[in-house]
Design an enzyme around this catalytic site. Sequence first.
Site, mmCIF file in Angstrom:
data_model
loop_
_atom_site.group_PDB
_atom_site.id
_atom_site.type_symbol
_atom_site.label_atom_id
_atom_site.label_comp_id
_atom_site.label_asym_id
_atom_site.label_seq_id
_atom_site.Cartn_x
_atom_site.Cartn_y
_atom_site.Cartn_z
ATOM 1 N N SER A 74 -52.823 -36.064 -120.624
ATOM 2 C CA SER A 74 -54.075 -36.021 -121.366
ATOM 3 C C SER A 74 -54.125 -37.132 -122.402
ATOM 4 O O SER A 74 -53.089 -37.617 -122.890
ATOM 5 C CB SER A 74 -54.188 -34.660 -122.069
ATOM 6 O OG SER A 74 -55.180 -34.666 -123.063
ATOM 7 N N TYR A 83 -50.714 -29.357 -128.053
ATOM 8 C CA TYR A 83 -50.978 -29.656 -126.641
ATOM 9 C C TYR A 83 -50.574 -31.090 -126.324
ATOM 10 O O TYR A 83 -49.877 -31.359 -125.332
ATOM 11 C CB TYR A 83 -52.451 -29.434 -126.343
ATOM 12 C CG TYR A 83 -52.885 -29.800 -124.953
ATOM 13 C CD1 TYR A 83 -52.490 -29.041 -123.848
ATOM 14 C CD2 TYR A 83 -53.713 -30.899 -124.721
ATOM 15 C CE1 TYR A 83 -52.905 -29.374 -122.563
ATOM 16 C CE2 TYR A 83 -54.138 -31.231 -123.451
ATOM 17 C CZ TYR A 83 -53.736 -30.471 -122.377
ATOM 18 O OH TYR A 83 -54.156 -30.798 -121.101
ATOM 19 N N LYS A 99 -47.615 -32.474 -123.741
ATOM 20 C CA LYS A 99 -47.908 -33.403 -122.663
ATOM 21 C C LYS A 99 -47.090 -34.687 -122.801
ATOM 22 O O LYS A 99 -46.617 -35.251 -121.802
ATOM 23 C CB LYS A 99 -49.401 -33.720 -122.627
ATOM 24 C CG LYS A 99 -50.257 -32.603 -122.058
ATOM 25 C CD LYS A 99 -49.931 -32.328 -120.603
ATOM 26 C CE LYS A 99 -50.857 -31.316 -119.960
ATOM 27 N NZ LYS A 99 -50.507 -31.060 -118.544
#
Length: 313
Positions: free
Chosen positions: A115, A139, A143
């Site tokens: 992402s 998040y 990632k």
Amino acid sequence: MKIVVTGGAGFLGSRLIDALLAEGGVDEIVSLDQVACPVADPRVTSLVGSIDDAAAVERALGAGADVVYHLAAVLSGQSESEFDTGLHINVDATRLILERCRSLPRPPRFVFTSSLAVFGGEMPEVVPETMATMPQSSYGCGKAIGELLVSEYSRKGFVDGLTCRLPTICVRPGKPNSAASSFVSGIIREPVAGLASDCPVPLDTRLWISSPGAAIANLVRAGRLDSAELGLHRVLDLPGITVTPEAMLESLERLVGAEARALVSLTSDQRVIDIVCSWPGAFEVSRARSLGFVADADFDAVLQQYLGEARPA
């Protein structure tokens, strides 16, 4: 050819499976997800289980796989609010899957979906391919760790890995999810259906987006790309387009009507702003383009794609 897709029952996963089947040359696709895969095809095996369950991962990979698409993850909003859950699924489970791939007779192509949330802090107008990651969310951190794991397992020859940093996908059908970027689809999807929606970020926020169609085409390409074309650098920023909520709403008004745009209220959600506004709004993607990856023409094309699905002839 055997392909394994984690998150195969989800929005992107099920579309990817459909596209892979349509491409041909596939003998079996195994979907591993917490619910059954909706794709009805004799070549699809649907396994219900969690990616942090070693037994479920073992069943999915079996004696081997030619390509593994690792799409399953805890999304940005939930990762931020449930720190341990986010790291466990996005990091620990990713390594569990990589370790199982490591034991296979032949290293599979391992496509990991990452992402733009891996970036943060002060950034240039256009992010170069060599930009260092500096995530400003749990998040994004998970990632970024996953990217390093895939690159390291590739360096060691355990997998033939490729990390694909996806733009924000718009327009996602269905209901809002736990992603901080859920509003990007919501300010289009809900008004098209005649429902009210909120835009929680400033209208001039730069967003890097892709339609589902372009994203799926790029993931299919990632699974079939010749390893020699990739070289040592196993991370790609996938092509997208830069838009703002203002431009999206102008497109909504142009293609759907002023009454649809009027359904979108301008609000402010600091939690969403802190996450989404830390993400970059444009990328240098000449390498990805040279490798055959594609982007949408403009947001009108993105919206027209969604309208064609939402309002079939």
